[in-house]
Design an enzyme around this catalytic site. Structure first.
Site, mmCIF file in Angstrom:
data_model
loop_
_atom_site.group_PDB
_atom_site.id
_atom_site.type_symbol
_atom_site.label_atom_id
_atom_site.label_comp_id
_atom_site.label_asym_id
_atom_site.label_seq_id
_atom_site.Cartn_x
_atom_site.Cartn_y
_atom_site.Cartn_z
ATOM 1 N N PRO A 23 0.834 -1.210 0.000
ATOM 2 C CA PRO A 23 0.000 0.000 0.000
ATOM 3 C C PRO A 23 0.864 1.254 0.000
ATOM 4 O O PRO A 23 1.837 1.351 0.742
ATOM 5 C CB PRO A 23 -0.783 -0.118 1.313
ATOM 6 N N GLN A 100 -5.908 -1.926 2.420
ATOM 7 C CA GLN A 100 -5.388 -1.747 3.774
ATOM 8 C C GLN A 100 -6.301 -0.787 4.535
ATOM 9 O O GLN A 100 -6.456 0.369 4.138
ATOM 10 C CB GLN A 100 -3.965 -1.197 3.731
ATOM 11 N N TYR A 182 1.034 4.453 13.308
ATOM 12 C CA TYR A 182 -0.372 4.833 13.265
ATOM 13 C C TYR A 182 -1.119 4.218 14.447
ATOM 14 O O TYR A 182 -0.512 3.600 15.320
ATOM 15 C CB TYR A 182 -0.961 4.496 11.901
ATOM 16 N N LEU A 301 13.702 -1.784 0.652
ATOM 17 C CA LEU A 301 14.883 -1.737 -0.221
ATOM 18 C C LEU A 301 15.164 -3.088 -0.890
ATOM 19 O O LEU A 301 16.306 -3.521 -0.981
ATOM 20 C CB LEU A 301 16.104 -1.248 0.557
ATOM 21 N N ARG A 324 8.191 1.878 -3.208
ATOM 22 C CA ARG A 324 8.858 2.910 -4.012
ATOM 23 C C ARG A 324 9.457 2.321 -5.282
ATOM 24 O O ARG A 324 9.466 2.973 -6.337
ATOM 25 C CB ARG A 324 9.936 3.597 -3.181
#
Length: 365
Positions: A23, A100, A182, A301, A324
């Site tokens: 997400p 999500q 969160y 990564l 990303r």
């Protein structure tokens, strides 16, 4: 044979390969409703050849948004907008879809990340954030109000109501967001949770809200669909949430019927010290997979096909999550399949883009 491109079952749901599109918030909604941007963004990812696409953190109530531009799923209007987006995608893609569900807690009412500045004030479209305790995340964040028991109950109910809407839209899977600082993560961590009632203090109490939310969603979401949880396995802060506590939480979630764990880390405290580098979070996924025996998604990564293949082939994790990296290269699974001698599903309109088809480059057919 590439292990990255073998199917896997997440509870009752089979996905065709081990590449998960994680997400990723787009900060492009209007009053919680998806826009043309989301149709374009999700549409390209849905034809990427990945095994599963999980829609960005979706707030279960207006106050649960990270920013005023976050998407939500709390009323008929937000449901209609997201349904139109998803149905358009499903018309052209057979990729399994997840969503999500989230609540930002004390990290709510912030500007989009490309806009610097403090929390958005109510007079500018923001709102009063809530949290387990009245402790702000940082100097830019608003001071949150500590949640009452009644508000906690209403948030649990909001997660369940959003899950019902997600089922109606045809989502195959729900991921509960208990990571990245969160609300659910705020309850888990002793750094942000200073409560003295049944939601604070002991590990059992701090886990209670996450487990209650999972149970509420699992109760209303059909048995032929999957429910998983994303966690931060460590706060990367001394005396914070850590791997040992994460393992206990994962065992409890497994007992409740959790279908997978999406393993990330950090996001709870500005004091975190994260040794960022390739595969830096994979050891967390490896430990949870080994000690809990639940399907795990490793993320962070993971950028190269051979790197992802090694993670799966050596049993460090069951799946890899791309975020990303797939924004930068939306055809990453195509290229990984080519590099590893595998195949993915791609739209027939794009078939002639394959390198071995270059001889037909100027064909009208």
């Amino acid at each position: 044979m590439s292990q990255l491109f073998t199917p896997i079952k997440l509870g009752p749901v089979t996905i065709p390969n081990r590449i998960i599109i994680a997400p990723m918030c787009q900060y492009s909604a209007i009053d919680g409703k998806t826009t043309e941007w989301h149709a374009m963004h999700l549409g390209q990812l849905a034809v990427s050849g990945a095994g599963l696409l999980i829609v960005e953190a979706t707030a279960v109530e207006p106050e649960g948004r990270i920013s005023p531009q976050d998407i939500g799923l709390w009323n008929n209007e937000t449901e209609l907008a997201l349904s139109e987006t998803i149905q358009g995608i499903k018309k052209y893609s057979s990729m399994p879809l997840g969503i999500q569900l989230a609540h930002a807690g004390r990290k709510a009412s912030m500007p989009a990340p490309w806009i610097s500045g403090p929390a958005v004030k109510p007079e500018n479209g923001g709102w009063q954030p809530v949290a387990p305790s009245a402790i702000a995340f940082d100097s830019n964040s608003a001071q949150p109000e500590a949640l009452t028991k009644e508000r906690i109950d209403s948030i649990v109910a909001s997660f369940a109501h959003s899950a019902k809407r997600a089922d109606k839209m045809g989502f195959d899977l729900i991921e509960i967001h208990a990571a990245h600082g969160y609300l659910l993560h705020q309850f888990l961590s002793p750094i942000s949770n200073h409560r003295e009632d049944r939601y604070g203090g002991s590990l059992e109490n701090r886990m209670r809200l996450t487990l209650d939310v999972f149970s509420a969603i699992r109760k209303v979401f059909p048995a032929n669909k999957a429910v998983g949880v994303r966690i931060s396995a460590s706060d990367w802060v001394e005396n914070g949430w850590d791997l040992e506590q994460s393992l206990i939480l994962c065992h409890k979630l497994k007992e409740l019927g959790c279908d997978y764990i999406h393993v990330s880390s950090g996001g709870l405290s500005v004091q975190q010290h994260i040794p960022v580098g390739p595969n830096y979070q994979v050891p967390f996924a490896r430990q949870i997979k080994a000690k809990v025996g639940m399907p795990t998604i490793a993320v962070g990564l993971i950028t190269e096909p051979e790197q992802a293949e090694a993670i799966i082939a050596t049993g460090e994790a069951d799946m890899v999550g791309l975020a990303r990296g797939i924004l930068y290269n939306p055809r990453w699974p195509w290229h990984a399949a080519a590099a590893l001698g595998a195949q993915v599903t791609a739209p027939k309109q794009y078939w002639r883009s394959q390198p071995h088809m270059v001889k037909n480059l100027f064909s009208d057919r």
